[in-house]
Design a protein around this motif. Sequence first.
Motif, PDB file in Angstrom:
ATOM      1  N   GLU A 234      -5.106  -9.678   0.335  1.00  0.00           N
ATOM      2  CA  GLU A 234      -5.162  -8.901  -0.897  1.00  0.00           C
ATOM      3  C   GLU A 234      -4.251  -7.681  -0.757  1.00  0.00           C
ATOM      4  OE1 GLU A 234      -9.590  -9.953  -2.657  1.00  0.00           O
ATOM      5  OE2 GLU A 234      -9.264  -8.003  -1.685  1.00  0.00           O
ATOM      6  N   TYR A 235      -3.370  -7.518  -1.743  1.00  0.00           N
ATOM      7  CA  TYR A 235      -2.465  -6.369  -1.775  1.00  0.00           C
ATOM      8  C   TYR A 235      -3.211  -5.196  -2.394  1.00  0.00           C
ATOM      9  CZ  TYR A 235       1.574  -3.494  -3.055  1.00  0.00           C
ATOM     10  OH  TYR A 235       2.480  -2.470  -3.208  1.00  0.00           O
ATOM     11  N   CYS A 236      -3.405  -4.153  -1.607  1.00  0.00           N
ATOM     12  CA  CYS A 236      -4.293  -3.067  -2.017  1.00  0.00           C
ATOM     13  C   CYS A 236      -3.569  -1.746  -2.240  1.00  0.00           C
ATOM     14  CB  CYS A 236      -5.394  -2.868  -0.975  1.00  0.00           C
ATOM     15  SG  CYS A 236      -6.453  -4.307  -0.746  1.00  0.00           S
ATOM     16  N   THR A 237      -2.236  -1.719  -2.108  1.00  0.00           N
ATOM     17  CA  THR A 237      -1.510  -0.467  -2.284  1.00  0.00           C
ATOM     18  C   THR A 237      -1.477  -0.035  -3.733  1.00  0.00           C
ATOM     19  OG1 THR A 237      -0.130  -0.975  -0.362  1.00  0.00           O
ATOM     20  CG2 THR A 237       0.702   0.678  -1.891  1.00  0.00           C
ATOM     21  N   ARG A 238      -1.242  -0.992  -4.630  1.00  0.00           N
ATOM     22  CA  ARG A 238      -1.207  -0.741  -6.076  1.00  0.00           C
ATOM     23  C   ARG A 238      -1.371  -2.075  -6.775  1.00  0.00           C
ATOM     24  NH1 ARG A 238       4.913  -0.122  -7.575  1.00  0.00           N
ATOM     25  NH2 ARG A 238       5.998  -0.900  -5.741  1.00  0.00           N
ATOM     26  N   PRO A 239      -1.444  -2.122  -8.100  1.00  0.00           N
ATOM     27  CA  PRO A 239      -1.610  -3.412  -8.767  1.00  0.00           C
ATOM     28  C   PRO A 239      -0.449  -4.359  -8.454  1.00  0.00           C
ATOM     29  CG  PRO A 239      -2.142  -1.647 -10.278  1.00  0.00           C
ATOM     30  CD  PRO A 239      -1.573  -0.997  -9.058  1.00  0.00           C
ATOM     31  N   PHE A 240      -0.793  -5.606  -8.146  1.00  0.00           N
ATOM     32  CA  PHE A 240       0.213  -6.625  -7.876  1.00  0.00           C
ATOM     33  C   PHE A 240       0.446  -7.429  -9.145  1.00  0.00           C
ATOM     34  CE2 PHE A 240       1.810 -10.697  -6.310  1.00  0.00           C
ATOM     35  CZ  PHE A 240       2.849 -10.245  -5.507  1.00  0.00           C
ATOM     36  N   HIS A 241       1.725  -7.593  -9.518  1.00  0.00           N
ATOM     37  CA  HIS A 241       2.072  -8.279 -10.760  1.00  0.00           C
ATOM     38  C   HIS A 241       3.045  -9.431 -10.541  1.00  0.00           C
ATOM     39  CE1 HIS A 241       3.630  -8.475 -15.037  1.00  0.00           C
ATOM     40  NE2 HIS A 241       2.345  -8.322 -15.246  1.00  0.00           N
ATOM     41  N   GLY A 242       3.377  -9.738  -9.280  1.00  0.00           N
ATOM     42  CA  GLY A 242       4.382 -10.753  -8.998  1.00  0.00           C
ATOM     43  C   GLY A 242       3.922 -12.162  -9.279  1.00  0.00           C
ATOM     44  N   LYS A 243       4.907 -13.039  -9.502  1.00  0.00           N
ATOM     45  CA  LYS A 243       4.677 -14.477  -9.688  1.00  0.00           C
ATOM     46  C   LYS A 243       5.784 -15.201  -8.927  1.00  0.00           C
ATOM     47  CE  LYS A 243       3.673 -12.257 -13.839  1.00  0.00           C
ATOM     48  NZ  LYS A 243       2.353 -11.807 -13.555  1.00  0.00           N
ATOM     49  N   VAL A 244       5.680 -15.203  -7.594  1.00  0.00           N
ATOM     50  CA  VAL A 244       6.746 -15.729  -6.751  1.00  0.00           C
ATOM     51  C   VAL A 244       6.153 -16.615  -5.662  1.00  0.00           C
ATOM     52  CG1 VAL A 244       8.167 -13.696  -7.172  1.00  0.00           C
ATOM     53  CG2 VAL A 244       6.725 -13.777  -5.148  1.00  0.00           C
ATOM     54  N   ALA A 245       7.000 -17.449  -5.071  1.00  0.00           N
ATOM     55  CA  ALA A 245       6.555 -18.314  -3.976  1.00  0.00           C
ATOM     56  C   ALA A 245       7.762 -18.774  -3.183  1.00  0.00           C
ATOM     57  CB  ALA A 245       5.784 -19.516  -4.509  1.00  0.00           C
ATOM     58  N   VAL A 246       7.528 -19.065  -1.894  1.00  0.00           N
ATOM     59  CA  VAL A 246       8.542 -19.622  -0.998  1.00  0.00           C
ATOM     60  C   VAL A 246       7.924 -20.797  -0.262  1.00  0.00           C
ATOM     61  CG1 VAL A 246      10.084 -19.206   0.944  1.00  0.00           C
ATOM     62  CG2 VAL A 246       9.611 -17.367  -0.666  1.00  0.00           C
ATOM     63  N   PHE A 247       8.672 -21.889  -0.170  1.00  0.00           N
ATOM     64  CA  PHE A 247       8.214 -23.103   0.506  1.00  0.00           C
ATOM     65  C   PHE A 247       9.242 -23.463   1.578  1.00  0.00           C
ATOM     66  CE2 PHE A 247       7.201 -23.014  -3.988  1.00  0.00           C
ATOM     67  CZ  PHE A 247       5.823 -23.146  -3.996  1.00  0.00           C
TER      68      PHE A 247
END
Length: 399
Positions: free
Chosen positions: A283-296
């Motif tokens: 869980e990213y807790c620094t600030r709100p996370f808004h990304g929609k990314v992925a790496v395979f």
Amino acid sequence: MSRDGPWRAANRVTLLENGEAFFARAFSTIAAADHEVLLETFIFFEDKVGMELKRELVNAARRGVRVEVTVDGYGSPAFSPEFLEDMAEAGVTFRVFDPHRPLLGLRLHIFRRLHRKLLVVDGKRAFVGGINFAADHLGDFGPCSKQDYAVELEGPIVADIHDFVASAMGNDGSHWSHPRSGEVGTDGPGDAEALFLVRDNGSHSNDIERRYRAAIRAAQREIIIANAYFFPGYGLLRDLRHAARRGVRVSLIVQGEPDMPFAMLAARTLYRHLIADGVLIHEYCTRPFHGKVAVFDDEWATIGSSNLDPLSLSLNLEANVFIRDRAFNSELRERLQTLRDEHCQAIDPRSLPRRRMWHVPAPLLYHALRRFPAWAGLLPAHTPRVVQLAPPAEDSLEQ
């Protein structure tokens, strides 16, 4: 050729992290436009970012550039008379997708939104991602500023994105076409292969999800999915669990400081099932996370507007670009690994609350949410409208 559309070779893809990188490139590209600027966005606010965007659009229109903008009526609910007058006087075509007046101050038309974030300039350069034109994507906004990503694209893939946006802006909103697969040049400035996909409520209702699942099933070593609103379907969850079981290192980065607490609570109902099969959750807790990314592995990456939740996968209009380029994928993976290792909290399975008899099983909860669009379809049909805005004295949202 993919059944989804053509992969385009010879593209240059540049990763843009957060508003600081994205806005600088987007605004400078608009400032250099020669003949056309096409923009679709979910949110366009009259804050410092939105006003700078307006200035660039107005300046471009005044020097003879064709400027067309479409915003979503839920995400961008209102504009001041001065804002609209400046746009209209300069010759900017400004449209709103599915506008509605608030009811008792509440915006209720949350479903079937135009959630895409697309910018195409002169048919030569395109931007795709999850970043809206709002000040909350800048670090100086404070602890509520969002962590997010976009890409700048040059090369043959831009023709597909341009054709799609131009087609979408040229109709009445009752039908939103998909990317064309006609002849596109193969010469370009880079080495990246790219595929542009959309999700609509017609014949492309699951293209993005299907491509995600194909990439998960093909992964051999590592999957990193960083998604703000994570509550996908049974099939995608099953593919992730199977990947972890066969030895793929599967990492999820999700919200820990959410802008919508319900989204985090929904994601947490899935943790126990995923961790049991070896999926690592952070869980990213620094600030709100808004990304929609992925790496395979080193083979695939994706960036776009699509979350992995029922709204994005079943209702919203979305757009993602899928990328095959080892250099780009390596850069994105390193950024995500740094985010995961330095700014996230790993979920310890021992910290998960014990299940209670009255807890709704996650598959049952998902089944209910996933079937919502079909149930909603039993109601009277709703066809979203696109309305061209002018200053209030000349026009209104309800015309």
